[in-house]
Design an enzyme around this catalytic site. Sequence first.
Site, short mmCIF file in Angstrom:
data_model
loop_
_atom_site.label_atom_id
_atom_site.label_comp_id
_atom_site.label_asym_id
_atom_site.label_seq_id
_atom_site.Cartn_x
_atom_site.Cartn_y
_atom_site.Cartn_z
N HIS A 1 33.13 49.02 41.18
CA HIS A 1 34.10 50.06 40.80
C HIS A 1 34.71 50.65 42.06
O HIS A 1 34.04 50.79 43.08
CB HIS A 1 33.39 51.18 40.01
N ASP B 1 32.34 48.64 31.53
CA ASP B 1 32.69 47.43 30.78
C ASP B 1 31.53 46.44 30.64
O ASP B 1 31.66 45.44 29.93
CB ASP B 1 33.85 46.73 31.48
C1 SDX Z 1 37.56 49.88 34.86
O1 SDX Z 1 39.52 53.03 38.11
C2 SDX Z 1 38.85 53.29 37.03
O2 SDX Z 1 38.40 54.39 36.81
C3 SDX Z 1 38.75 52.14 36.05
C4 SDX Z 1 37.85 52.36 34.84
C5 SDX Z 1 38.40 53.41 33.92
O3 SDX Z 1 37.62 53.99 33.16
O4 SDX Z 1 39.65 53.56 33.90
O5 SDX Z 1 36.56 52.77 35.28
C6 SDX Z 1 37.69 51.09 34.01
O6 SDX Z 1 38.55 49.27 35.17
C7 SDX Z 1 36.19 49.49 35.38
C8 SDX Z 1 36.25 48.26 36.35
C9 SDX Z 1 36.32 47.00 35.47
N1 SDX Z 1 36.58 45.82 36.31
C10 SDX Z 1 35.61 44.89 36.49
O7 SDX Z 1 34.46 44.98 36.09
C11 SDX Z 1 36.10 43.66 37.23
C12 SDX Z 1 35.08 43.26 38.30
N2 SDX Z 1 35.10 44.29 39.35
C13 SDX Z 1 35.94 44.09 40.49
O8 SDX Z 1 37.06 43.33 40.35
C14 SDX Z 1 36.03 45.30 41.42
O9 SDX Z 1 34.76 45.79 41.56
C15 SDX Z 1 36.96 46.43 41.03
C16 SDX Z 1 38.34 45.94 40.76
C17 SDX Z 1 36.45 47.13 39.82
C18 SDX Z 1 37.00 47.40 42.19
O10 SDX Z 1 37.59 46.74 43.23
P1 SDX Z 1 37.85 47.47 44.66
O11 SDX Z 1 37.49 48.90 44.64
O12 SDX Z 1 39.21 47.12 45.11
O13 SDX Z 1 36.74 46.82 45.54
P2 SDX Z 1 36.94 45.51 46.33
O14 SDX Z 1 37.63 44.49 45.48
O15 SDX Z 1 37.53 45.86 47.65
O16 SDX Z 1 35.42 45.04 46.49
C19 SDX Z 1 34.65 45.47 47.57
C20 SDX Z 1 33.77 44.29 47.92
C21 SDX Z 1 34.56 43.00 48.11
O17 SDX Z 1 33.85 42.20 49.01
P3 SDX Z 1 34.38 42.16 50.57
O18 SDX Z 1 35.84 41.72 50.54
O19 SDX Z 1 34.21 43.57 51.10
O20 SDX Z 1 33.49 41.16 51.25
O21 SDX Z 1 32.87 44.02 46.83
C22 SDX Z 1 33.13 42.75 46.30
C23 SDX Z 1 34.49 42.32 46.77
O22 SDX Z 1 34.59 40.90 46.86
N3 SDX Z 1 33.10 42.88 44.84
C24 SDX Z 1 32.50 42.05 44.00
C25 SDX Z 1 32.70 42.60 42.72
N4 SDX Z 1 33.41 43.71 42.83
C26 SDX Z 1 33.67 43.89 44.13
N5 SDX Z 1 31.79 40.90 44.20
C27 SDX Z 1 31.30 40.31 43.08
N6 SDX Z 1 31.44 40.78 41.82
C28 SDX Z 1 32.13 41.92 41.61
N7 SDX Z 1 32.29 42.37 40.36
#
Ligand code: SDX
Length: 427
Positions: free
Chosen positions: A305, A362
């Site tokens: 998140h 989720d």
């Molecule tokens: C919702 O914003 C809100 O409030 C949203 C929400 C709401 O109520 O409105 O809470 C609802 O959208 C919840 C999130 C649902 N999405 C997912 O579950 C999809 C999977 N999650 C990711 O795509 C990610 O965690 C996000 C999009 C939710 C957050 O992404 P960020 O903040 O941009 O973080 P990032 O992509 O920069 O990740 C940081 C690191 C990265 O690694 P590095 O590049 O630093 O090496 O963590 C890794 C990412 O690759 N990472 C994951 C991961 N999520 C982040 N690695 C594996 N699995 C994951 N799920």
Amino acid sequence: MTDTAKITLGDKTVDSPVLSGTVGPDVVDIRKFYAQTGAFTYDPGFTSTASCESKLTYIDGDEGVLLHRGYAIGDLAEHSSFMEVCYLLLNGELPTAEELEAFDNTITRHTMLHEQLATFYRGFRRDAHPMAVMCGVVGALSAFYHDSTDIQDPHQRMIASHRLIAKMPTIAAMAYKYSVGQPFIYPDNKLSYTGNFLRMTFGVPAEEYEVVPAVERALDRIFILHADHEQNASTSTVRLAGSSGANPFACIAAGIACLWGPAHGGANEAALNMLREIGRPERIPEYIARAKDKDDPFRLMGFGHRVYKNYDPRATVMQKTVREVFDALKVNDPVFEVALQLEEMALNDSYFIEKKLFPNVDFYSGVILSAIGFPTTMFTALFALARTVGWVAQWNEMISDPAQKIGRPRQLYTGPAHRPYVPVDQR
Ligand code: SDX
């Protein structure tokens, strides 16, 4: 305001005011920064940017705290109802019993759709994704409810807000009915908001539909958990669309479109599909390895998140609700065991620990919605149904904010500098 932040750029040093909220990080007010320095700040993804002032929802990502108008999500999930939370978000205070009854009656009497809107569904293929239908039908509402599109009139704004909250269950249920070739079921004013939605979705004209109280309560709680969440992507979309003066129905349609993405509200559908694909606990290590592999675009859906760097408090409630629904419906779906073991393994893996990746709202929601009988394609439509109150509350707050202006970000331009046109015979 507490003090100022000095920013030096070249031979210029500007003092920007630092503003403090009730709780949470201070903000550096950079509204005059470009005029004073000729430079923009740069923050794609808005990881360090506050886009507005708000009194609706507060999140502390490190502590796993979520408050709506000061009330903790765990308390609201345990003691409140979705209708009461809608009143709280829209009006700022918990309602008295009389206020809640009046609000509930108002919403109940806006649940019917203009009859001509039913024809919109016939234009879609039966296998259209419900979110495509929601985008289209909600956007079309502005063609039917002209008496609540004057955004400068607080009374019309509130009518539009009530209409949107009330009609989303009807629109979502009709999208489901259309996809399975069953007749639309009209709202029943004797039922609760959530009970009415269950009947419109799963009821058929051929027999009475009995709402199961434990399921009604669980789904009502799921709606509470999804009601609002600060300035997330879809809420920011609604605010940006609204800042141009677009009508509320068009703004909410824009929010639905943004929510559909798998990185946002589409994650509940993607998370259950992922759990089903994993299928058995023995296959979990393979998927955890893929999630950690930089060269593999796969991510654990329902994990991580932007704000929560601790456990999403909504996921905690969601996990408890799985057991209630499974017991009430005598469900024994192995997918819940896969989810529990996946969470356990991920939370003990250094990759997820270092990157502070926890289950989010989720991760478990799809397990419950599937047990109740919703197809995965309906999961994000249910998220949109519940989030509509947050979107309209944030939209009302923005319109009422004297400081609000049309949202118009700038950019860091890295394209070609000016160059002369070259006639085609000289290229
Ligand atoms: C919702 O914003 C809100 O409030 C949203 C929400 C709401 O109520 O409105 O809470 C609802 O959208 C919840 C999130 C649902 N999405 C997912 O579950 C999809 C999977 N999650 C990711 O795509 C990610 O965690 C996000 C999009 C939710 C957050 O992404 P960020 O903040 O941009 O973080 P990032 O992509 O920069 O990740 C940081 C690191 C990265 O690694 P590095 O590049 O630093 O090496 O963590 C890794 C990412 O690759 N990472 C994951 C991961 N999520 C982040 N690695 C594996 N699995 C994951 N799920």
